[in-house]
Design a protein around this motif. Structure first.
Motif, PDB file in Angstrom:
ATOM      1  N   ASN A 174      40.879  23.722  29.478  1.00 60.40           N
ATOM      2  CA  ASN A 174      40.457  23.796  28.073  1.00 60.40           C
ATOM      3  C   ASN A 174      39.555  24.995  27.771  1.00 60.40           C
ATOM      4  OD1 ASN A 174      41.916  21.543  27.318  1.00 60.40           O
ATOM      5  ND2 ASN A 174      40.208  20.132  27.560  1.00 60.40           N
ATOM      6  N   ARG A 175      39.861  26.156  28.346  1.00 61.01           N
ATOM      7  CA  ARG A 175      39.055  27.340  28.072  1.00 61.01           C
ATOM      8  C   ARG A 175      39.928  28.585  27.874  1.00 61.01           C
ATOM      9  NH1 ARG A 175      33.852  26.961  32.201  1.00 61.01           N
ATOM     10  NH2 ARG A 175      33.092  24.934  31.499  1.00 61.01           N
ATOM     11  N   PRO A 176      40.839  28.562  26.926  1.00 60.11           N
ATOM     12  CA  PRO A 176      41.722  29.725  26.732  1.00 60.11           C
ATOM     13  C   PRO A 176      40.977  31.001  26.366  1.00 60.11           C
ATOM     14  CG  PRO A 176      41.943  28.151  24.918  1.00 60.11           C
ATOM     15  CD  PRO A 176      41.145  27.465  25.975  1.00 60.11           C
ATOM     16  N   ASP A 177      39.904  30.900  25.576  1.00 56.44           N
ATOM     17  CA  ASP A 177      39.160  32.103  25.187  1.00 56.44           C
ATOM     18  C   ASP A 177      38.516  32.771  26.394  1.00 56.44           C
ATOM     19  OD1 ASP A 177      39.873  31.678  22.582  1.00 56.44           O
ATOM     20  OD2 ASP A 177      37.993  30.701  22.013  1.00 56.44           O
ATOM     21  N   GLU A 178      37.993  31.953  27.316  1.00 52.81           N
ATOM     22  CA  GLU A 178      37.379  32.512  28.518  1.00 52.81           C
ATOM     23  C   GLU A 178      38.425  33.195  29.395  1.00 52.81           C
ATOM     24  OE1 GLU A 178      33.556  29.519  29.128  1.00 52.81           O
ATOM     25  OE2 GLU A 178      35.273  29.399  30.482  1.00 52.81           O
ATOM     26  N   VAL A 179      39.589  32.585  29.506  1.00 57.47           N
ATOM     27  CA  VAL A 179      40.667  33.180  30.299  1.00 57.47           C
ATOM     28  C   VAL A 179      41.058  34.539  29.723  1.00 57.47           C
ATOM     29  CG1 VAL A 179      43.078  32.944  30.996  1.00 57.47           C
ATOM     30  CG2 VAL A 179      41.557  30.983  31.132  1.00 57.47           C
ATOM     31  N   ASP A 180      41.100  34.633  28.416  1.00 59.74           N
ATOM     32  CA  ASP A 180      41.437  35.891  27.748  1.00 59.74           C
ATOM     33  C   ASP A 180      40.454  36.985  28.150  1.00 59.74           C
ATOM     34  OD1 ASP A 180      42.612  37.740  26.111  1.00 59.74           O
ATOM     35  OD2 ASP A 180      41.969  36.820  24.223  1.00 59.74           O
ATOM     36  N   GLU A 181      39.182  36.667  28.103  1.00 59.63           N
ATOM     37  CA  GLU A 181      38.156  37.657  28.437  1.00 59.63           C
ATOM     38  C   GLU A 181      38.212  38.037  29.914  1.00 59.63           C
ATOM     39  OE1 GLU A 181      33.543  38.457  27.057  1.00 59.63           O
ATOM     40  OE2 GLU A 181      34.302  36.406  27.169  1.00 59.63           O
ATOM     41  N   LEU A 182      38.451  37.054  30.781  1.00 61.64           N
ATOM     42  CA  LEU A 182      38.554  37.326  32.209  1.00 61.64           C
ATOM     43  C   LEU A 182      39.761  38.215  32.518  1.00 61.64           C
ATOM     44  CD1 LEU A 182      38.025  37.053  35.210  1.00 61.64           C
ATOM     45  CD2 LEU A 182      38.963  34.724  35.117  1.00 61.64           C
ATOM     46  N   LEU A 183      40.920  37.866  31.956  1.00 60.31           N
ATOM     47  CA  LEU A 183      42.129  38.658  32.212  1.00 60.31           C
ATOM     48  C   LEU A 183      41.982  40.075  31.680  1.00 60.31           C
ATOM     49  CD1 LEU A 183      44.959  36.040  31.506  1.00 60.31           C
ATOM     50  CD2 LEU A 183      44.097  36.832  33.728  1.00 60.31           C
ATOM     51  N   GLU A 184      41.334  40.222  30.545  1.00 59.18           N
ATOM     52  CA  GLU A 184      41.104  41.560  29.990  1.00 59.18           C
ATOM     53  C   GLU A 184      40.276  42.397  30.971  1.00 59.18           C
ATOM     54  OE1 GLU A 184      41.263  44.830  27.606  1.00 59.18           O
ATOM     55  OE2 GLU A 184      42.397  42.954  27.370  1.00 59.18           O
ATOM     56  N   SER A 185      39.264  41.774  31.593  1.00 61.92           N
ATOM     57  CA  SER A 185      38.447  42.516  32.555  1.00 61.92           C
ATOM     58  C   SER A 185      39.245  42.875  33.804  1.00 61.92           C
ATOM     59  CB  SER A 185      37.205  41.700  32.932  1.00 61.92           C
ATOM     60  OG  SER A 185      37.520  40.579  33.733  1.00 61.92           O
ATOM     61  N   ILE A 186      40.197  42.027  34.178  1.00 60.49           N
ATOM     62  CA  ILE A 186      41.025  42.321  35.360  1.00 60.49           C
ATOM     63  C   ILE A 186      41.946  43.505  35.097  1.00 60.49           C
ATOM     64  CG2 ILE A 186      42.836  41.403  36.872  1.00 60.49           C
ATOM     65  CD1 ILE A 186      41.558  38.661  36.608  1.00 60.49           C
ATOM     66  N   THR A 187      42.419  43.656  33.854  1.00 58.03           N
ATOM     67  CA  THR A 187      43.294  44.800  33.526  1.00 58.03           C
ATOM     68  C   THR A 187      42.553  46.126  33.653  1.00 58.03           C
ATOM     69  OG1 THR A 187      42.775  44.799  31.146  1.00 58.03           O
ATOM     70  CG2 THR A 187      44.603  43.380  31.886  1.00 58.03           C
ATOM     71  N   LYS A 188      41.233  46.100  33.632  1.00 58.83           N
ATOM     72  CA  LYS A 188      40.437  47.324  33.662  1.00 58.83           C
ATOM     73  C   LYS A 188      39.988  47.698  35.070  1.00 58.83           C
ATOM     74  CE  LYS A 188      38.792  46.587  28.941  1.00 58.83           C
ATOM     75  NZ  LYS A 188      37.621  46.351  28.073  1.00 58.83           N
ATOM     76  N   GLN A 189      40.480  46.999  36.080  1.00 58.16           N
ATOM     77  CA  GLN A 189      40.112  47.318  37.457  1.00 58.16           C
ATOM     78  C   GLN A 189      40.574  48.726  37.832  1.00 58.16           C
ATOM     79  OE1 GLN A 189      38.337  45.031  39.800  1.00 58.16           O
ATOM     80  NE2 GLN A 189      37.887  44.536  37.673  1.00 58.16           N
ATOM     81  N   ASP A 190      39.751  49.421  38.616  1.00 61.13           N
ATOM     82  CA  ASP A 190      40.142  50.756  39.087  1.00 61.13           C
ATOM     83  C   ASP A 190      40.926  50.669  40.400  1.00 61.13           C
ATOM     84  OD1 ASP A 190      38.241  50.092  40.978  1.00 61.13           O
ATOM     85  OD2 ASP A 190      36.958  51.830  40.636  1.00 61.13           O
ATOM     86  N   TYR A 191      41.320  49.474  40.774  1.00 64.20           N
ATOM     87  CA  TYR A 191      42.024  49.204  42.030  1.00 64.20           C
ATOM     88  C   TYR A 191      43.436  49.787  41.978  1.00 64.20           C
ATOM     89  CZ  TYR A 191      43.256  46.284  46.104  1.00 64.20           C
ATOM     90  OH  TYR A 191      43.628  45.826  47.333  1.00 64.20           O
ATOM     91  N   GLN A 192      43.831  50.499  43.040  1.00 65.84           N
ATOM     92  CA  GLN A 192      45.117  51.197  43.052  1.00 65.84           C
ATOM     93  C   GLN A 192      46.246  50.408  43.705  1.00 65.84           C
ATOM     94  OE1 GLN A 192      45.478  54.166  41.390  1.00 65.84           O
ATOM     95  NE2 GLN A 192      43.369  53.714  40.774  1.00 65.84           N
ATOM     96  N   ASP A 193      45.919  49.442  44.545  1.00 66.19           N
ATOM     97  CA  ASP A 193      46.949  48.681  45.250  1.00 66.19           C
ATOM     98  C   ASP A 193      47.472  47.533  44.389  1.00 66.19           C
ATOM     99  OD1 ASP A 193      46.551  50.320  47.428  1.00 66.19           O
ATOM    100  OD2 ASP A 193      45.106  48.968  48.373  1.00 66.19           O
ATOM    101  N   GLU A 194      48.601  46.978  44.795  1.00 67.07           N
ATOM    102  CA  GLU A 194      49.168  45.846  44.069  1.00 67.07           C
ATOM    103  C   GLU A 194      48.363  44.573  44.329  1.00 67.07           C
ATOM    104  OE1 GLU A 194      53.283  45.249  44.824  1.00 67.07           O
ATOM    105  OE2 GLU A 194      53.882  47.274  44.241  1.00 67.07           O
ATOM    106  N   PHE A 195      48.340  43.709  43.330  1.00 63.96           N
ATOM    107  CA  PHE A 195      47.737  42.386  43.464  1.00 63.96           C
ATOM    108  C   PHE A 195      48.380  41.477  42.429  1.00 63.96           C
ATOM    109  CE2 PHE A 195      45.212  44.559  40.284  1.00 63.96           C
ATOM    110  CZ  PHE A 195      44.925  43.578  39.331  1.00 63.96           C
TER     111      PHE A 195
END
Length: 317
Positions: A13-34
Motif C-alpha cells: 500500500n505505498r505506490p507513491d513511495e515506490v515511484d520515488e524509489l524507482l526514480e532514484s534507481i534510474t539515476k544510478q551512475d552504475y554501468q553494469d546490468e542489474f
C-alpha cells in the motif's frame, strides 16, 4: 565472482513511495546490468501502474502475491530473481546516485556474503521525519549502527538496506516468518552458517521511516516485542543493553512520582540528558524545530521499544 545485482523491493500500500524509489534507481551512475524485482504483498493500493512507468528505463519485474509480511515477500522475490547477489531495500527509501557503484566496489575489494548499510535523512524530508531519523541513528539514543567498520564478520544488517548473496540465501532459506526482528534473526543464522557480514559505511540510503508519532510508536513497539523473542531463540546473544529503554521509562515514571513528593534531584538527570540531546540534534540538523521534535521522537522511541520489550518479556511467551 562477477556480481549481478537483483534489487528486491517488497511493497504494501505505498505506490507513491515506490515511484520515488524507482526514480532514484534510474539515476544510478552504475554501468553494469542489474534488475529490479517489485513484490506487491497483497496491497489494496496497487503499484502496477507505477512499475509500468519504468518498464523502458529499468529491467524490472512485478509480482503480486497474498499478504504474508515483508520477510516472506523478500524470499519470494529472491526466488524469482536472476542475479547472484540480492540488494534488499524497503519501499520507503531513496538511493543516492552512487549507491550501486559503491556497493560493487566495496564487495570487489572485500567480498562478504551479506552486508548492511546505514541510513540518513534527505533534505526533502519533513521535520518529523528528520527527527525520527535522528532518534533512530544517533549514538546518544538507542539508535546508531551496531558494529564498527573493522568488526567485519559480526555486523547485523537491517532489512531497509541489506545485501545477501544467492549462496547465503539458499543455505539459510532467507527471512523467517517473524513480522519484526526478521532481519536480526537472519543475521544470526548467517553467522551460525559460517557466512561473514560487514557494514558498508558509504553505501547509505535516505530512509523516510514513519511520518507521524503514532506510526513511529507502533513501529518501535514492534521492535521491542521482537527482542525478547530473539533472546529466547538465541540466548547467547542477549545483552543487558537491550533493557536500557525499559529502565529509562521506568526511571521517568519513578521520577514523576518523586517529583509529586517534592524530590527534584532525579528530574535534573533527565533534564540534563534532553538538553544534551537537543543541542546535539541542533548541531546535526541545523534546525530548532527538528531539535525540539527530536526530544519527542526519542521519548516515543524509548516508550515504544521499552513497553514492547516488557510486554514480550513478561506477558507474551
Amino acid at each position: 565472482m562477477e556480481l549481478y545485482f537483483s534489487i528486491i523491493i517488497p511493497v504494501y500500500n505505498r505506490p507513491d513511495e515506490v515511484d520515488e524509489l524507482l526514480e532514484s534507481i534510474t539515476k544510478q551512475d552504475y554501468q553494469d546490468e542489474f534488475e529490479v524485482i517489485i513484490i506487491e504483498d497483497g496491497s489494496d493500493q496497487s503499484s502496477v501502474s507505477i512499475v509500468e512507468k519504468y518498464n523502458a528505463k529499468l529491467n524490472i519485474k512485478y509480482f503480486y502475491k497474498e499478504n504474508t509480511g515483508a520477510g516472506l515477500s523478500r524470499n519470494f522475490g529472491m526466488k524469482k530473481a536472476s542475479g547472484n547477489y540480492f540488494i534488499i531495500l524497503d519501499s520507503d527509501v531513496i538511493v543516492p546516485q552512487k549507491y550501486l557503484s559503491i556497493v560493487k566496489n566495496e564487495l570487489t575489494k572485500n567480498f562478504t556474503d551479506a552486508f548492511g548499510g546505514p541510513d540518513a535523512a534527505h533534505h526533502s524530508f519533513t521535520a518529523i521525519q528528520k527527527a525520527i531519523n535522528y532518534s533512530m541513528t544517533s549514538t546518544i539514543t538507542t539508535g546508531g549502527i551496531r558494529g564498527k567498520k573493522k568488526s567485519v564478520g559480526k555486523f547485523q544488517p537491517r532489512s531497509f538496506n541489506f545485501g545477501l548473496s544467492k549462496k547465503a540465501f539458499e543455505k539459510t532459506k532467507g527471512f523467517s516468518k517473524l513480522k519484526a526482528g526478521e532481519d536480526i534473526d537472519l543475521s544470526f543464522r548467517l553467522l551460525e552458517s559460517g557466512f561473514n557480514t560487514q557494514l558498508l559505511e558509504k553505501a547509505f540510503v535516505y530512509h523516510k521511516r514513519r511520518t507521524t508519532i503514532k506510526q513511529f510508536f507502533k513501529q518501535t513497539f514492534a521492535f521491542g516485542t521482537a527482542r525478547p523473542k530473539l533472546n529466547r531463540k538465541y540466548p547467547e546473544t542477549a545483552k543487558i543493553t537491550y533493557w536500557f529503554p525499559s529502565l529509562f521509562i521506568i526511571g521517568i515514571d519513578i521520577t514523576i512520582i518523586l517529583l509529586l513528593f517534592g524530590s527534584w534531584i532525579p528530574i535534573l538527570f533527565y533534564a540534563f540528558y534532553f538538553v544534551i540531546l537537543f543541542l546535539n540534534s541542533l548541531f546535526e540538523n541545523k534546525s530548532f524545530k527538528v531539535a525540539f521534535l527530536s526530544i519527542i521522537t526519542t521519548l516515543t522511541q524509548f516508550y515504544g521499544y521499552g513497553l514492547g520489550f516488557l510486554q514480550s518479556k513478561f506477558i507474551e511467551k
